[in-house]
Write a protein that holds these residues in place. Structure first.
Motif, mmCIF file in Angstrom:
data_model
loop_
_atom_site.group_PDB
_atom_site.id
_atom_site.type_symbol
_atom_site.label_atom_id
_atom_site.label_comp_id
_atom_site.label_asym_id
_atom_site.label_seq_id
_atom_site.Cartn_x
_atom_site.Cartn_y
_atom_site.Cartn_z
ATOM 1 N N UNK A 40 43.372 131.107 -12.274
ATOM 2 C CA UNK A 40 42.618 132.347 -12.157
ATOM 3 C C UNK A 40 42.262 132.879 -13.539
ATOM 4 N N UNK A 41 43.215 132.794 -14.469
ATOM 5 C CA UNK A 41 42.955 133.252 -15.831
ATOM 6 C C UNK A 41 41.868 132.405 -16.492
ATOM 7 N N UNK A 42 41.870 131.119 -16.229
ATOM 8 C CA UNK A 42 40.864 130.229 -16.816
ATOM 9 C C UNK A 42 39.489 130.576 -16.264
ATOM 10 N N UNK A 43 39.416 130.869 -14.961
ATOM 11 C CA UNK A 43 38.127 131.259 -14.380
ATOM 12 C C UNK A 43 37.606 132.535 -15.035
ATOM 13 N N UNK A 44 38.507 133.467 -15.312
ATOM 14 C CA UNK A 44 38.103 134.690 -15.996
ATOM 15 C C UNK A 44 37.655 134.388 -17.423
ATOM 16 N N UNK A 45 38.354 133.472 -18.094
ATOM 17 C CA UNK A 45 37.957 133.082 -19.445
ATOM 18 C C UNK A 45 36.566 132.468 -19.455
ATOM 19 N N UNK A 46 36.285 131.604 -18.493
ATOM 20 C CA UNK A 46 34.966 130.970 -18.407
ATOM 21 C C UNK A 46 33.894 132.029 -18.184
ATOM 22 N N UNK A 68 23.343 130.771 -35.371
ATOM 23 C CA UNK A 68 23.536 129.419 -34.854
ATOM 24 C C UNK A 68 24.981 128.927 -34.984
ATOM 25 N N UNK A 69 25.680 129.163 -36.109
ATOM 26 C CA UNK A 69 27.093 128.734 -36.152
ATOM 27 C C UNK A 69 27.954 129.401 -35.075
ATOM 28 N N UNK A 70 27.707 130.672 -34.820
ATOM 29 C CA UNK A 70 28.457 131.373 -33.772
ATOM 30 C C UNK A 70 28.116 130.813 -32.400
ATOM 31 N N UNK A 71 26.848 130.458 -32.208
ATOM 32 C CA UNK A 71 26.424 129.876 -30.925
ATOM 33 C C UNK A 71 27.099 128.529 -30.702
ATOM 34 N N UNK A 75 29.739 127.672 -27.642
ATOM 35 C CA UNK A 75 29.512 126.579 -26.691
ATOM 36 C C UNK A 75 30.688 125.612 -26.719
ATOM 37 N N UNK A 76 31.186 125.321 -27.922
ATOM 38 C CA UNK A 76 32.330 124.425 -28.065
ATOM 39 C C UNK A 76 33.577 125.016 -27.400
ATOM 40 N N UNK A 77 33.777 126.320 -27.539
ATOM 41 C CA UNK A 77 34.925 126.974 -26.892
ATOM 42 C C UNK A 77 34.813 126.895 -25.376
ATOM 43 N N UNK A 91 32.635 120.044 -19.361
ATOM 44 C CA UNK A 91 33.063 120.008 -20.759
ATOM 45 C C UNK A 91 32.152 119.097 -21.570
ATOM 46 N N UNK A 92 31.835 117.935 -21.016
ATOM 47 C CA UNK A 92 30.955 117.000 -21.717
ATOM 48 C C UNK A 92 29.568 117.609 -21.921
#
Length: 101
Positions: A40-46, A68-71, A75-77, A91-92
């Motif tokens: 549930x926490x992961x869904x909230x994080x997403x 762009x670096x923040x973007x 995206x990587x996070x 993820x891929x």
């Protein structure tokens, strides 16, 4: 008749016999509630990460050099969150998008 068991099979058999002793099944049953909470926490994080990502996309469209670096990091996070939750396709896709940006 004498049969020989390969070394790899012997190690797997030893592991199969040792795991129930090392990790009793009754102790594994107690992890059900925290796993559900983590999911549930992961869904909230997403959800939070996607909201933040949309804001950074707007900022990057206005000033690419600064945002762009923040973007790419956002995206990587998001990809890391998906990877942690074993959603490997998402993820891929996120990692590929970060590389493309």
């Amino acid at each position: 008749m004498k049969t020989r068991i390969s070394a790899k099979i012997q190690h797997l058999l030893c592991l199969a016999l040792a795991l129930p002793i090392m990790y009793p099944t009754d102790s594994l049953a107690t992890t059900d509630i925290p796993v559900a909470t983590i999911s549930k926490q992961i869904k909230e994080l997403v959800a939070n990460q996607e909201v933040q990502l949309q804001q950074i996309r707007k900022q990057a469209a206005a000033d690419p050099e600064q945002y762009l670096p923040a973007l790419i990091t956002a995206i990587n996070q998001l990809g890391n969150i998906y990877h942690y939750e074993n959603h490997n396709l998402q993820a891929h896709a996120a990692y590929a998008e970060a590389l493309q940006v």
